[in-house]
Scaffold this motif. Sequence first.
Motif, PDB file in Angstrom:
ATOM      1  N   LEU A  73      66.401  24.519  68.980  1.00  0.00           N
ATOM      2  CA  LEU A  73      66.661  25.829  69.566  1.00  0.00           C
ATOM      3  C   LEU A  73      65.344  26.512  69.902  1.00  0.00           C
ATOM      4  N   ASP A  74      65.341  27.296  70.970  1.00  0.00           N
ATOM      5  CA  ASP A  74      64.192  28.154  71.252  1.00  0.00           C
ATOM      6  C   ASP A  74      64.267  29.356  70.320  1.00  0.00           C
ATOM      7  N   LEU A  75      63.231  29.531  69.521  1.00  0.00           N
ATOM      8  CA  LEU A  75      63.227  30.596  68.517  1.00  0.00           C
ATOM      9  C   LEU A  75      62.075  31.559  68.763  1.00  0.00           C
ATOM     10  N   PRO A  76      62.286  32.834  68.502  1.00  0.00           N
ATOM     11  CA  PRO A  76      61.166  33.776  68.575  1.00  0.00           C
ATOM     12  C   PRO A  76      60.196  33.527  67.426  1.00  0.00           C
ATOM     13  N   GLU A  77      58.998  34.068  67.552  1.00  0.00           N
ATOM     14  CA  GLU A  77      57.997  33.899  66.504  1.00  0.00           C
ATOM     15  C   GLU A  77      58.478  34.512  65.196  1.00  0.00           C
ATOM     16  N   HIS A  78      59.143  35.662  65.290  1.00  0.00           N
ATOM     17  CA  HIS A  78      59.771  36.275  64.125  1.00  0.00           C
ATOM     18  C   HIS A  78      61.263  36.391  64.406  1.00  0.00           C
ATOM     19  N   ILE A  79      62.064  35.869  63.481  1.00  0.00           N
ATOM     20  CA  ILE A  79      63.513  35.808  63.673  1.00  0.00           C
ATOM     21  C   ILE A  79      64.129  37.019  62.981  1.00  0.00           C
TER      22      ILE A  79
END
Length: 242
Positions: A73-79
């Motif tokens: 999955l493409d994830l942000p740097e902070h979830i």
Amino acid sequence: MPTQSLQIPTADGVADAFAAFPADGERHPGVLMYPDGLGIRPVLREMAEELAGRGYYVLVPNPFYRHGPAPVLDLPEHIGEAARPAIFARLMPMIEAHTTDRILPDADAYVRFLTTRPEVGPGPVAVTGYCIGGLLATHTAAAHPGRVAALAAFHAPVGAAGPDSLHRLTARVHFGHAETDLTPEALAELNRTLDAAGLEYTSEIYPGTVHGFTMSDTDAFDPAALRHHWDSLLALLDRSLT
């Protein structure tokens, strides 16, 4: 700390993985580390390197390799909490499809791969995991009682492994539960099952924590609980593998 990208042959294809290990050229005890449901990402690499720095060969597979290589999955740097609903809408079908008919053959492949690495010593290995990875670690330890000497799982639904799997465990065990993941009554019931299995174990709620407390890239992160996690995990490994 050296790291290496790897490909692990499985019954259903090839699982991508990475390993972290000491740079001294010696053989070291092996640890199979399952990531949480969000998968392999920088925080998991940092944790594997931290553990490798304590003298272990750490193998981290991508459990969802059937859906593509990590990051699946493409994830942000902070979830953060705002991002979680969209992420889990995509993640949950993968988790729900990852039933024991996939978990157990994959576990066989991972343990076989780990125990045949030239960097890994000839003794028993350990398995550890986070969130759904803790459940995978529990299934793995139950399926390989002769090879797995230590099992650790953190903020994980380990009770979902079922009494039959828990009774097959022979490893030393540490379960670190989030306060929001189970009630004291559920903890007591789980611990009665572990007692009935005759295991050497600790199974405790980490006070004040929420699900995901070890993961520094999420809002659930609790630095004190992460330190307690390292203290518990390293003590378990020291007793079991060295």
